[in-house]
Write a protein that holds these residues in place. Structure first.
Motif, PDB file in Angstrom:
ATOM      1  N   ILE A   1       0.527  -1.323  -0.063  1.00  9.56           N
ATOM      2  CA  ILE A   1      -0.081   0.154  -0.301  1.00  9.56           C
ATOM      3  C   ILE A   1       0.579   0.940   0.235  1.00  9.56           C
ATOM      4  N   LYS A   2       1.116   2.854  -0.777  1.00 11.65           N
ATOM      5  CA  LYS A   2       1.606   3.523  -1.044  1.00 11.65           C
ATOM      6  C   LYS A   2       1.195   4.519  -1.634  1.00 11.65           C
ATOM      7  N   VAL A   3       1.394   5.638  -1.283  1.00 10.83           N
ATOM      8  CA  VAL A   3       0.977   7.347  -1.824  1.00 10.83           C
ATOM      9  C   VAL A   3       0.934   7.199  -3.398  1.00 10.83           C
ATOM     10  N   VAL A   4       0.789   7.470  -4.040  1.00 13.90           N
ATOM     11  CA  VAL A   4       0.960   7.570  -5.805  1.00 13.90           C
ATOM     12  C   VAL A   4       0.696   9.192  -5.456  1.00 13.90           C
ATOM     13  N   GLU A   5      -0.882   9.547  -5.185  1.00 12.25           N
ATOM     14  CA  GLU A   5      -0.981  11.106  -6.603  1.00 12.25           C
ATOM     15  C   GLU A   5      -1.364  11.802  -5.130  1.00 12.25           C
ATOM     16  N   LYS A   6      -1.289  12.789  -5.009  1.00 17.61           N
ATOM     17  CA  LYS A   6      -1.766  14.264  -3.690  1.00 17.61           C
ATOM     18  C   LYS A   6      -2.504  14.960  -4.271  1.00 17.61           C
ATOM     19  N   VAL A   7      -3.770  15.296  -4.270  1.00 20.73           N
ATOM     20  CA  VAL A   7      -4.628  16.552  -5.007  1.00 20.73           C
ATOM     21  C   VAL A   7      -4.676  18.164  -4.053  1.00 20.73           C
ATOM     22  N   PHE A   8      -4.502  18.973  -4.212  1.00 21.46           N
ATOM     23  CA  PHE A   8      -5.204  19.489  -3.360  1.00 21.46           C
ATOM     24  C   PHE A   8      -4.853  21.504  -4.130  1.00 21.46           C
ATOM     25  N   SER A   9      -6.191  21.650  -3.144  1.00 18.43           N
ATOM     26  CA  SER A   9      -6.490  22.800  -4.219  1.00 18.43           C
ATOM     27  C   SER A   9      -7.884  24.056  -2.913  1.00 18.43           C
TER      28      SER A   9
END
Length: 251
Positions: free
Chosen positions: A181-189
């Motif tokens: 399990i891993k983080v692949v994308e971070k979206v911030f607005s």
């Protein structure tokens, strides 16, 4: 669990990728394929074909399945040769041990029986074949303003979305190995004040969370947002979304 009517969403669905292309997910998907030299690939819940369209069709044997005819029509507008089939991910219409990789992107929450999807993936994957599930987990990440202003949306997402931990357990129960399990994308607005009304994802049929609401429920949420802006014009409306990859291999 409420089933989203993608007939209402299909024509506007791809606008989300103009706002955020989710390029890191695409890079990770291509990396999985090239690193292990996978050839026979299935996307479960392929929708409008955004992900399979990004793959090199000449080098790979790629298939997609989706339960929505309307979404599949959009997928064929640019590439008529795509191998897209109207089918349910809990009953994959392929023979045993056929695929090297089965993946889905932000789709598993639409599968009515996640356990059956895992079982079907196991059946149709070859020995050492991989399942790769890209998605979000509202059980641990809930910093999205929509959850605050639209009644019941967050509670419904908790029912629809399988937690990372539960997905891991389903894979273990089906004897998958090398679970990661891993983080692949971070979206911030962050939209300030009335600018939030320009957010494409705030449209009634631009995301499944709002599409599942009645017209009255949706309008009530919009009025809450407008009331907040009237009281505090500098209110920050935040979207912080983390996409994870849960991958595992068949024994």
């Amino acid at each position: 669990m409420q089933k989203t009517d993608y007939g209402k969403i299909a024509n506007t669905y791809n606008k989300r990728y103009v706002v955020n292309y989710l390029g890191n997910i695409e890079k990770e998907l291509k990396k999985l394929i090239s690193t292990s030299n996978y050839k026979n690939i299935l996307e479960a819940g392929c929708g409008t074909g955004r992900w399979i369209n990004s793959l090199d069709q000449k080098e790979l044997n790629v298939f997609g399945i989706d339960y929505s005819f309307d979404m599949l029509k959009i997928s064929r507008q640019d590439k008529l040769e795509l191998n897209c089939i109207n089918a349910n991910a809990v009953k994959i219409p392929f023979k045993d041990n056929f695929f090297d990789l089965i993946f889905c992107v932000n789709a598993i929450h639409h599968f009515l029986d996640k356990k059956k999807f895992i079982e079907e993936s196991k059946r149709t994957l070859s020995n050492k074949g991989m399942i790769a599930v890209f998605g979000v987990d509202p059980h641990i990440d809930k910093n999205w303003y929509v959850y605050k202003y639209f009644d019941g949306v967050y509670e419904n997402d908790l029912k629809r979305f399988t937690s990372l931990e539960k997905l891991k357990k389903l894979l273990q129960l089906n004897d998958f190995t090398e679970i990661e399990i891993k983080v692949v994308e971070k979206v911030f607005s962050e939209r300030i004040g009335k600018d939030v009304l320009n957010d494409p994802f705030l449209g009634k049929n631009h995301c499944s969370q709002l599409a599942n609401l009645t017209g009255e429920e949706y309008q009530k949420g919009i009025e809450k947002i407008k009331h907040q802006i009237e009281k505090h014009p500098a209110t920050a409306f935040t979207t912080a979304v983390i996409f994870y990859l849960v991958s595992a291999k068949k024994k």
